[in-house]
Scaffold this motif. Structure first.
Motif, mmCIF file in Angstrom:
data_model
loop_
_atom_site.group_PDB
_atom_site.id
_atom_site.type_symbol
_atom_site.label_atom_id
_atom_site.label_comp_id
_atom_site.label_asym_id
_atom_site.label_seq_id
_atom_site.Cartn_x
_atom_site.Cartn_y
_atom_site.Cartn_z
ATOM 1 N N GLY A 1 0.813 -1.208 0.000
ATOM 2 C CA GLY A 1 0.000 0.000 0.000
ATOM 3 C C GLY A 1 0.844 1.255 0.000
ATOM 4 O O GLY A 1 0.522 2.243 -0.664
ATOM 5 N N SER A 2 1.941 1.228 0.722
ATOM 6 C CA SER A 2 2.850 2.374 0.764
ATOM 7 C C SER A 2 3.447 2.642 -0.616
ATOM 8 O O SER A 2 3.565 3.797 -1.034
ATOM 9 C CB SER A 2 3.955 2.104 1.790
ATOM 10 O OG SER A 2 4.907 3.125 1.777
ATOM 11 N N ALA A 3 3.790 1.591 -1.323
ATOM 12 C CA ALA A 3 4.341 1.757 -2.675
ATOM 13 C C ALA A 3 3.293 2.342 -3.611
ATOM 14 O O ALA A 3 3.601 3.206 -4.445
ATOM 15 C CB ALA A 3 4.841 0.418 -3.207
ATOM 16 N N LYS A 4 2.047 1.901 -3.466
ATOM 17 C CA LYS A 4 0.983 2.386 -4.343
ATOM 18 C C LYS A 4 0.605 3.829 -4.036
ATOM 19 O O LYS A 4 0.436 4.645 -4.944
ATOM 20 C CB LYS A 4 -0.255 1.497 -4.204
ATOM 21 C CG LYS A 4 -0.115 0.133 -4.844
ATOM 22 C CD LYS A 4 -1.384 -0.678 -4.645
ATOM 23 C CE LYS A 4 -1.258 -2.030 -5.304
ATOM 24 N NZ LYS A 4 -0.808 -3.065 -4.391
ATOM 25 N N MET B 1 5.557 1.034 -11.818
ATOM 26 C CA MET B 1 4.228 0.591 -12.235
ATOM 27 C C MET B 1 3.114 1.403 -11.569
ATOM 28 O O MET B 1 2.025 1.545 -12.119
ATOM 29 C CB MET B 1 4.080 -0.892 -11.903
ATOM 30 C CG MET B 1 2.757 -1.508 -12.222
ATOM 31 S SD MET B 1 2.818 -3.295 -11.957
ATOM 32 C CE MET B 1 1.919 -3.425 -10.437
ATOM 33 N N PHE B 2 3.390 1.947 -10.381
ATOM 34 C CA PHE B 2 2.366 2.668 -9.637
ATOM 35 C C PHE B 2 2.424 4.176 -9.841
ATOM 36 O O PHE B 2 1.656 4.911 -9.225
ATOM 37 C CB PHE B 2 2.456 2.342 -8.146
ATOM 38 C CG PHE B 2 2.288 0.874 -7.840
ATOM 39 C CD1 PHE B 2 1.292 0.122 -8.441
ATOM 40 C CD2 PHE B 2 3.145 0.237 -6.961
ATOM 41 C CE1 PHE B 2 1.140 -1.219 -8.166
ATOM 42 C CE2 PHE B 2 2.996 -1.107 -6.675
ATOM 43 C CZ PHE B 2 1.988 -1.844 -7.278
ATOM 44 N N VAL C 1 -8.989 6.854 -6.733
ATOM 45 C CA VAL C 1 -10.325 6.338 -7.019
ATOM 46 C C VAL C 1 -10.233 5.376 -8.212
ATOM 47 O O VAL C 1 -10.627 5.694 -9.321
ATOM 48 C CB VAL C 1 -11.320 7.488 -7.304
ATOM 49 C CG1 VAL C 1 -12.725 6.933 -7.503
ATOM 50 C CG2 VAL C 1 -11.294 8.500 -6.189
ATOM 51 N N SER C 2 -9.659 4.225 -7.931
ATOM 52 C CA SER C 2 -9.535 3.147 -8.911
ATOM 53 C C SER C 2 -9.443 1.849 -8.124
ATOM 54 O O SER C 2 -9.294 1.863 -6.895
ATOM 55 C CB SER C 2 -8.282 3.330 -9.772
ATOM 56 O OG SER C 2 -7.112 3.168 -8.994
ATOM 57 N N LEU C 3 -9.543 0.749 -8.818
ATOM 58 C CA LEU C 3 -9.445 -0.547 -8.140
ATOM 59 C C LEU C 3 -8.087 -0.704 -7.463
ATOM 60 O O LEU C 3 -7.995 -1.146 -6.313
ATOM 61 C CB LEU C 3 -9.688 -1.679 -9.139
ATOM 62 C CG LEU C 3 -9.989 -3.051 -8.561
ATOM 63 C CD1 LEU C 3 -11.175 -3.001 -7.615
ATOM 64 C CD2 LEU C 3 -10.260 -4.037 -9.683
ATOM 65 N N MET C 4 -7.021 -0.289 -8.159
ATOM 66 C CA MET C 4 -5.676 -0.383 -7.594
ATOM 67 C C MET C 4 -5.503 0.621 -6.443
ATOM 68 O O MET C 4 -4.817 0.332 -5.458
ATOM 69 C CB MET C 4 -4.628 -0.140 -8.682
ATOM 70 C CG MET C 4 -3.237 -0.557 -8.297
ATOM 71 S SD MET C 4 -3.025 -2.328 -8.148
ATOM 72 C CE MET C 4 -2.714 -2.752 -9.829
ATOM 73 N N GLY C 5 -6.141 1.783 -6.550
ATOM 74 C CA GLY C 5 -6.088 2.767 -5.468
ATOM 75 C C GLY C 5 -6.794 2.250 -4.226
ATOM 76 O O GLY C 5 -6.299 2.402 -3.104
#
Length: 133
Positions: free
Chosen positions: A30-33, A42-43, A49-53
């Motif tokens: 989560g910290s990387a994202k 990649m992040f 506001v996205s699935l990855m977020g």
């Protein structure tokens, strides 16, 4: 050496250590994202506001809660589900076996979090400190 009494005495401490390490490893995703630390290209430009977020929020907040042992059971249950969904959405389409579809980590996290949701937080947790007071 590994008799029942020995294992029973140390089990909550080993569970607590496993919880701390697992939570720390998970919150790094989560910290990387969300925070860019550690940086993973990649992040870059990830929308909150996205699935990855959303996954990043769950990983950062949930990983922190699991690591410190606060609301461990519900947090771990949610994270177990998140990892099951991640596996079936991102990895399973690449093949049946996790070793072939790079899904081993998602499967492992899912089942370790499922275990925490059943077993609780163990030693060294805020949950156990709050229960005592």
């Amino acid at each position: 050496m590994f008799n029942s009494q020995f294992c029973s005495k140390w089990a909550p401490y080993i569970l607590g250590i496993l919880r701390i390490i697992t939570g720390f490893l998970f919150l790094q995703h989560g910290s990387a994202k969300l925070l860019g630390m550690p940086h993973i290209a990649m992040f870059d430009g990830l929308q909150l506001v996205s699935l990855m977020g959303l996954a990043g929020v769950l990983e950062l907040v949930g990983g922190t809660l699991v690591m410190i042992g606060l609301f461990t059971r519900p947090a771990a249950f949610i994270l177990s589900g998140q990892m099951a969904v991640a596996y079936f959405m991102a990895h399973a389409p690449g093949g049946f076996l996790p070793i072939l579809n790079q899904g081993e980590l998602a499967v492992m996290f899912s089942f370790v979090f499922l275990y925490f949701s059943a077993a609780g937080s163990g030693a060294f947790s805020l949950d156990s400190m709050l229960k005592k007071s």
